[in-house]
Design a protein around this motif. Structure first.
Motif, PDB file in Angstrom:
ATOM      1  N   ILE A  22       0.853  -1.283  -0.055  1.00 44.27           N
ATOM      2  CA  ILE A  22      -0.027   0.169  -0.008  1.00 44.27           C
ATOM      3  C   ILE A  22       0.421   1.664  -0.214  1.00 44.27           C
ATOM      4  O   ILE A  22       0.567   2.432  -0.927  1.00 44.27           O
ATOM      5  N   GLY A  23       2.267   1.053   1.340  1.00 46.16           N
ATOM      6  CA  GLY A  23       3.202   2.082   0.861  1.00 46.16           C
ATOM      7  C   GLY A  23       3.723   2.496  -0.661  1.00 46.16           C
ATOM      8  O   GLY A  23       3.410   3.686  -0.945  1.00 46.16           O
ATOM      9  N   ALA A  90      -7.173   1.622 -13.689  1.00 47.56           N
ATOM     10  CA  ALA A  90      -7.642   2.462 -13.580  1.00 47.56           C
ATOM     11  C   ALA A  90      -8.947   3.445 -14.088  1.00 47.56           C
ATOM     12  O   ALA A  90      -9.207   3.712 -15.403  1.00 47.56           O
ATOM     13  N   ALA A  91      -9.985   2.931 -13.130  1.00 45.66           N
ATOM     14  CA  ALA A  91     -11.266   3.656 -13.223  1.00 45.66           C
ATOM     15  C   ALA A  91     -11.093   5.037 -12.670  1.00 45.66           C
ATOM     16  O   ALA A  91     -10.250   4.914 -11.851  1.00 45.66           O
ATOM     17  N   ASP A  92     -12.791   5.339 -13.007  1.00 45.33           N
ATOM     18  CA  ASP A  92     -12.963   6.787 -11.958  1.00 45.33           C
ATOM     19  C   ASP A  92     -13.044   6.089 -11.017  1.00 45.33           C
ATOM     20  O   ASP A  92     -13.116   6.748  -9.581  1.00 45.33           O
ATOM     21  N   ASP A  93     -13.591   5.304 -10.567  1.00 43.22           N
ATOM     22  CA  ASP A  93     -14.481   4.665  -9.078  1.00 43.22           C
ATOM     23  C   ASP A  93     -14.142   2.660  -9.014  1.00 43.22           C
ATOM     24  O   ASP A  93     -14.407   2.163 -10.220  1.00 43.22           O
ATOM     25  N   LEU A 116      -7.224  -4.956  -4.406  1.00 43.79           N
ATOM     26  CA  LEU A 116      -7.350  -4.216  -5.534  1.00 43.79           C
ATOM     27  C   LEU A 116      -6.938  -2.518  -5.110  1.00 43.79           C
ATOM     28  O   LEU A 116      -7.542  -1.873  -4.079  1.00 43.79           O
ATOM     29  N   LEU A 117      -6.388  -2.521  -5.961  1.00 43.74           N
ATOM     30  CA  LEU A 117      -6.027  -1.142  -6.279  1.00 43.74           C
ATOM     31  C   LEU A 117      -5.939  -0.318  -7.446  1.00 43.74           C
ATOM     32  O   LEU A 117      -5.725  -0.191  -8.456  1.00 43.74           O
ATOM     33  N   ASN A 118      -6.867   1.075  -7.055  1.00 48.73           N
ATOM     34  CA  ASN A 118      -7.431   1.872  -8.497  1.00 48.73           C
ATOM     35  C   ASN A 118      -6.044   3.062  -8.038  1.00 48.73           C
ATOM     36  O   ASN A 118      -6.768   4.304  -7.606  1.00 48.73           O
ATOM     37  N   PHE A 119      -6.093   3.721  -9.305  1.00 47.78           N
ATOM     38  CA  PHE A 119      -5.857   4.628 -10.106  1.00 47.78           C
ATOM     39  C   PHE A 119      -6.174   5.116 -10.597  1.00 47.78           C
ATOM     40  O   PHE A 119      -5.876   5.907 -11.580  1.00 47.78           O
ATOM     41  N   GLY A 120      -6.975   5.563  -9.967  1.00 47.34           N
ATOM     42  CA  GLY A 120      -7.932   6.510 -10.052  1.00 47.34           C
ATOM     43  C   GLY A 120      -7.838   8.615 -10.245  1.00 47.34           C
ATOM     44  O   GLY A 120      -7.090   8.335  -9.420  1.00 47.34           O
ATOM     45  N   ARG A 124      -7.354   4.464  -3.873  1.00 43.75           N
ATOM     46  CA  ARG A 124      -8.453   3.652  -3.621  1.00 43.75           C
ATOM     47  C   ARG A 124      -8.006   2.133  -3.462  1.00 43.75           C
ATOM     48  O   ARG A 124      -7.463   2.102  -4.826  1.00 43.75           O
ATOM     49  N   PHE A 125      -7.971   1.760  -2.390  1.00 48.28           N
ATOM     50  CA  PHE A 125      -7.859  -0.161  -2.268  1.00 48.28           C
ATOM     51  C   PHE A 125      -8.730   0.001  -1.583  1.00 48.28           C
ATOM     52  O   PHE A 125      -9.227   0.323  -0.770  1.00 48.28           O
ATOM     53  N   LYS A 126      -8.686  -1.531  -1.073  1.00 46.33           N
ATOM     54  CA  LYS A 126      -9.851  -2.214  -0.867  1.00 46.33           C
ATOM     55  C   LYS A 126      -8.427  -3.579  -1.243  1.00 46.33           C
ATOM     56  O   LYS A 126      -7.945  -3.907  -1.434  1.00 46.33           O
TER      57      LYS A 126
END
Length: 144
Positions: A22-23, A90-93, A116-120, A124-126
């Motif tokens: 995460i870091g 790489a989604a909006d959300d 789950l890592l989102n570069f939006g 955000r991550f889950k």
């Protein structure tokens, strides 16, 4: 204790590894920002995770079985320390389908933890966990 079996942070399975991941995710996001293709973030994460001293594999094959028959294949984006599956977006959300995709990767593999890592527009991550005790034994493919 070896690094693939790191001690939990609190009650988190592979907590030390996921904390590092995460870091690294935030480092990559802060350096690149929003708007690149997923493939750019994928290559950047591979480099940054390796620089952080983590062992990574990419496009890890995960076979899917139904009633003892191979019925499909998944390819996980990144597998870290033989313990944590990363699914990059790489989604909006994040959408429910993204959660389902990662959960299916966990079901199909021996890994119990996924990120789950989102570069939006906002990073955000889950973190998802699917305990191996809940999984059915996967049949082994035998060569003919």
């Amino acid at each position: 204790m070896n690094s693939t079996d790191d001690a939990p942070r609190g009650d988190l399975r592979h907590g030390e590894t996921t904390e590092k991941i995460i870091g690294v995710f935030y480092e990559v996001y802060n350096e690149l920002g929003f708007g690149f293709l997923e493939s750019v973030y994928h290559k950047s994460m591979l480099l940054a995770l390796t620089d952080a001293g983590l062992r990574v594999e990419t496009q890890v094959h995960l076979p899917v079985f139904f009633r003892g028959h191979l019925v499909g294949d998944f390819f996980a984006d990144i597998f870290v320390e033989h313990a944590v599956i990363l699914e990059l977006k790489a989604a909006d959300d994040l959408a429910p389908a993204h959660n389902s995709q990662l959960l299916n990767y966990l079901k199909a593999s021996s890994a119990e933890v996924g990120l789950l890592l989102n570069f939006g527009p906002k990073p955000r991550f889950k973190r998802l966990v699917f305990d191996n005790e809940r999984k059915r034994l996967r049949p082994k493919i035998e060569s003919a």
